[in-house]
Design an enzyme around this catalytic site. Structure first.
Site, mmCIF file in Angstrom:
data_model
loop_
_atom_site.group_PDB
_atom_site.id
_atom_site.type_symbol
_atom_site.label_atom_id
_atom_site.label_comp_id
_atom_site.label_asym_id
_atom_site.label_seq_id
_atom_site.Cartn_x
_atom_site.Cartn_y
_atom_site.Cartn_z
ATOM 1 N N ARG A 133 41.330 33.634 49.391
ATOM 2 C CA ARG A 133 41.562 33.828 47.957
ATOM 3 C C ARG A 133 41.587 35.319 47.612
ATOM 4 N NH1 ARG A 133 42.922 29.150 45.201
ATOM 5 N NH2 ARG A 133 42.603 30.487 43.408
ATOM 6 N N VAL A 134 42.434 35.640 46.669
ATOM 7 C CA VAL A 134 42.455 37.026 46.202
ATOM 8 C C VAL A 134 41.901 37.125 44.780
ATOM 9 C CG1 VAL A 134 44.355 37.729 47.698
ATOM 10 C CG2 VAL A 134 44.865 36.769 45.442
ATOM 11 N N ASP A 135 41.428 36.003 44.244
ATOM 12 C CA ASP A 135 40.847 36.029 42.894
ATOM 13 C C ASP A 135 39.336 35.819 42.987
ATOM 14 O OD1 ASP A 135 40.755 33.427 43.696
ATOM 15 O OD2 ASP A 135 42.050 32.644 42.115
ATOM 16 N N ASP A 136 38.694 35.561 41.872
ATOM 17 C CA ASP A 136 37.241 35.419 41.890
ATOM 18 C C ASP A 136 36.812 33.996 42.210
ATOM 19 O OD1 ASP A 136 36.691 38.058 41.403
ATOM 20 O OD2 ASP A 136 36.988 37.819 39.243
#
Ligand code: WTA
Length: 784
Positions: A652-655
């Protein structure tokens, strides 16, 4: 030794045929890269399907795949309507178009529709259609309980009857087409039965994973306002009885305080765990399943629904604290899950299929229930266990020495000298300088061969928090015992389970035959090459291709996946897109990058299984998924593509963090932590974890004057368990008198991630911090 699959030393050319390059971007890319010589050149890590496997496969070669893929991209309407009309029953055909879409926020509202105007019913296609085709006596579900020896089966006709009885009951209590029903059940047969019964009458189910807490359940109920909740009184996890009904009661009193009242709570009496007499009861609202459902007729007319009518809502984590209600509709989801199931696992009617996922997650929706049953498959449904074999780190006082791969531990008081840990020891593991991580301790075996679990129970030590990783009851061979018992041919699971069983040792695997296996599958997180190889070599005896399927709750079904038989695999790569899927990798500016690259994974164009909205919040749907890179669906994942066009998901590149294949929003954990009266601020980051993929690492700032203590650490963890569920419990609490913030007050997570993973010389630029001293302080407190 390896008749069926030639491994890497045996590299040969894959495709000698070159097809014409076409304009459709990805195809020409594939043509240029995959079919070129690149693949066959210096590549040493390719695993080919055997000729024998390929010959019998639905898609026997790359050329065949390319031919089908090309058509699916150039003529999606033709490709999908051929499949939809030949393999499914429609009461009425769609019209006028097969699909219509707008995925570009610059051109107006995002809208995806497939087979609109068509009417069908997914339950009919799962059950009645198979019964009418003469397969009524085929086993639909093999149910295997947590306790060895507790099991049961349902044929297609038996399943149909049970579904009809429940459907009739639901109609009786006033559930109508379009109404929502929340299902909070463990993996009993009643769970798929409940899903199918809702689908049969056009009700929208929302399954909530039975490991979620009362608060999480209440939050979901408040959002979707169901007419009924279906649950059971209790469930056994190992030796522990969990009172699910009490959790539902707590959730329902919470929702009714907020004016959301649920009138019906249908409760299945799970005899194996608890008798009904000891169950708390609210007259008027609560009804025993066994008292009312069996008295209903075993036939129930199907409610024909529009292809675009909602089938289910499933809540998933995002980057804010509020879970998102992912909405899937009927027609496209049906066609997509069935088709992906058939091709990615090379499904044949003689297969016995087992997916270890819980129906509380999307994998259980698409690939325990709908995909397999639509194909008329025999499915193993395993009740599962929540592992409790991890020893609490606080019982160990020191690491004594590292002797190759064996570590001797000196443990407080009770522990005899002859205890040792066997397994891989990673000195770089983040917590090794302080508390010893649970994951290493779980490998402890007594020299006399006794399992540590028995030992701990014997000494009355406290068992740590539940952790759902792999079935290990009665021992770590349980999976393979089940595979042999039902002669499972297709086994689909998560990397976390693979890693966990790998750690327990080959002896638990090779004790069983596993001869029946022919295809393996992986989902939920990137599978590291070493786990891939163990899965391939040890579990599959170097014989079974592995389908590493990349997809999401939002996508409904597989997006990037091998088609076993069609092309060689690379350990750790999800390989190529499924029919109709155009993955693109973009840079920060949203510019598509070609060839060998690394960036953000997006998808161009729609596919039938795509979700249509976030329930009640179309704006959030657009903002989260379609605005970041206009023109594309943004997955939230990073991805690289190698010179051969193979896709490698990087996380994942998000939170959002991915713990044992479960998506958890850092914001959700943070808001649970700050609800603790002594915690004023929290920042949560993911950190590499050997078994779970990612672990949860929480920095907490306490109320002025409150000292940090072991007691407080435990109570913070407990708060998260109570608010979200045991699976979201932080692995590490890091006391942070201050957090690194910019002058505008934004927490610099980049720095926290580095501290969490102890990459202290990679902290980067800290000059923009409001107070640079905070970082030093955090490092000092790291091992408190
Ligand atoms: C991750 C589960 C790498 C990814 C089906 C995605 C994967 C998230 C894979 C979705 C895979 C899933 N390789 N990563 N084969 N499969 N993921 O919604 O980060 O629970 O975005 O759906 O899991 O999780 P979800």
């Amino acid at each position: 030794p390896n008749e069926n699959l030639k491994t890497s030393n045996n590299v040969r050319h894959v495709g000698s045929v070159k097809t014409q390059p076409s304009d459709a971007g990805y195809i020409s890319h594939l043509n240029a890269v995959i079919l070129g010589e690149a693949l066959a050149s210096e590549e040493i890590d390719l695993i080919f399907p055997s000729d024998e496997f390929s010959r019998q496969a639905h898609v026997p070669s790359l050329e065949k795949y390319l031919e089908m893929y090309k058509r699916s991209i150039e003529d999606p309407a033709g490709f999908w309507s051929d499949i939809a009309s030949s393999e499914f029953y429609w009461k009425e055909k769609w019209s006028p178009q097969v699909y219509s879409e707008n995925l570009d926020v610059r051109k107006g509202d995002i809208k995806i529709e497939w087979f609109k105007g068509g009417s069908t019913n997914i339950c009919y296609n799962c059950l009645d259609k198979n019964v009418e085709a003469g397969n009524g006596d085929k086993i639909a579900i093999y149910w295997e309980g947590n306790e060895p020896g507790s099991d049961g089966t349902l044929t297609y006709i038996q399943l149909l009857r049970k579904v009809c009885q429940l459907a009739n009951y639901l109609k009786d209590v006033g559930i109508r087409k379009g109404d929502t029903v929340v299902i909070y059940l463990p993996m009993l047969m009643e769970l798929p039965i409940a899903m199918l019964a809702c689908a049969r009458i056009g009700a929208v189910h929302s399954v909530v994973f039975a490991g979620f807490s009362a608060e999480s359940l209440a939050q979901r109920i408040m959002d979707c306002k169901p007419k009924a909740v279906i649950t059971c009184n209790a469930v056994k996890r190992g030796s522990k009885v969990i009172h699910l009904k009490d959790i539902v009661d707590a959730a329902l009193s919470e929702t009714s305080r907020n004016k959301v009242c649920v009138d019906v709570c249908l409760t299945y009496e799970n005899n194996l765990a608890m008798k009904r007499e000891s169950t708390n009861w609210q007259e008027g609202r609560d009804t025993w399943w066994q008292d009312v459902v069996p008295t209903h007729p075993t036939t129930c007319e199907v409610e024909w629904v529009n292809a675009e009518d909602p089938l289910f809502l499933l809540y998933t984590s995002g980057s804010t604290g509020k879970p998102k209600g992912v909405l899937h509709t009927t027609g496209g989801y049906m066609v997509y899950t069935a088709t992906t199931f058939k091709y990615a696992f090379d499904y044949k009617p003689s297969d016995v299929y087992w997916c270890t996922a819980d129906c509380g997650w999307i994998t259980g929706h698409s690939y325990v229930t709908y995909g397999p049953l639509l194909n008329g498959a025999s499915v193993v449904v395993y009740e599962g266990v929540w592992m409790e074999n991890l020893l609490s780190s606080s019982t160990i006082s020191s690491l004594d020495g590292v002797l190759g791969r064996e570590i001797t531990l000196k443990v407080r008081k009770q522990m005899p000298e002859d205890l040792m840990v066997v397994g891989l020891f990673k000195p770089t593991f983040p917590w090794v300088h302080g508390l010893i991580p649970d994951v290493i301790l779980s490998r402890i075996r007594l020299i006399n061969g006794k399992n540590i679990r028995e030992f701990i129970e014997h000494h009355n030590w406290k068992m740590p928090e539940d952790l759902m990783v792999a079935p290990n009851y009665p021992d770590s061979g349980r999976c393979w015992d089940i595979v042999d018992k039902y002669r499972v041919t297709i086994f689909y699971t998560a990397p976390t389970l693979v890693r966990s069983l790998m750690r327990d040792g080959d002896e638990f695997v090779i004790r069983y035959s596993r001869k029946s296996l022919r295809v393996l599958g992986s989902v939920g997180e990137p599978i590291n090459p070493s786990a891939w190889r163990w899965f391939f070599n040890v579990v599959g005896d170097s014989r079974c291709p592995i389908s590493d399927t990349w997809w999401q709750t939002e996508t409904g079904g597989f997006m990037i996946t091998p088609l076993p038989g069609a092309w060689p695999l690379k350990p750790g790569s999800a390989t190529f897109p499924f029919f109709g899927v155009q993955p693109v990798i973009v840079d920060e500016k949203g510019v598509e990058i070609e060839g060998e690259c690394n960036g953000y994974l997006c998808v161009k164009g729609s596919w039938p299984g795509a979700f249509r909205t976030l329930y009640g919040d179309h704006e959030r749907y657009e903002t989260t998924y379609f605005k970041p890179f206009p023109g594309y669906y943004f997955s939230g994942d990073g991805c690289s593509r190698d010179k051969d066009g193979f896709h490698w998901l990087t996380g994942r590149v998000d939170d959002v963090i991915n713990v044992s294949g479960h998506r958890i929003g850092t914001a959700e954990v943070e808001s649970a932590l700050v609800s603790h009266p002594q915690c004023v601020e929290a920042a949560v980051v993911g950190v590499e974890h050997e078994v779970k993929g990612q672990g949860i690492y929480a920095f907490v700032t306490l109320v002025e004057g409150v000292p940090y203590s072991e007691e407080l650490r435990k109570s913070l963890i407990l708060t998260v368990r109570n608010q979200i569920g045991a699976f979201a419990a932080p692995d590490k609490i890091h006391w942070a008198p201050g957090l690194p913030k910019t002058r505008s007050g934004k927490i610099m997570r980049r720095i926290l991630r580095k501290i969490a993973s102890r990459q202290l010389n990679e902290l980067g630029d800290t000059s923009t911090l409001a107070d640079p001293n905070v970082v030093e302080q955090l490092i000092t407190l790291a091992d408190c």
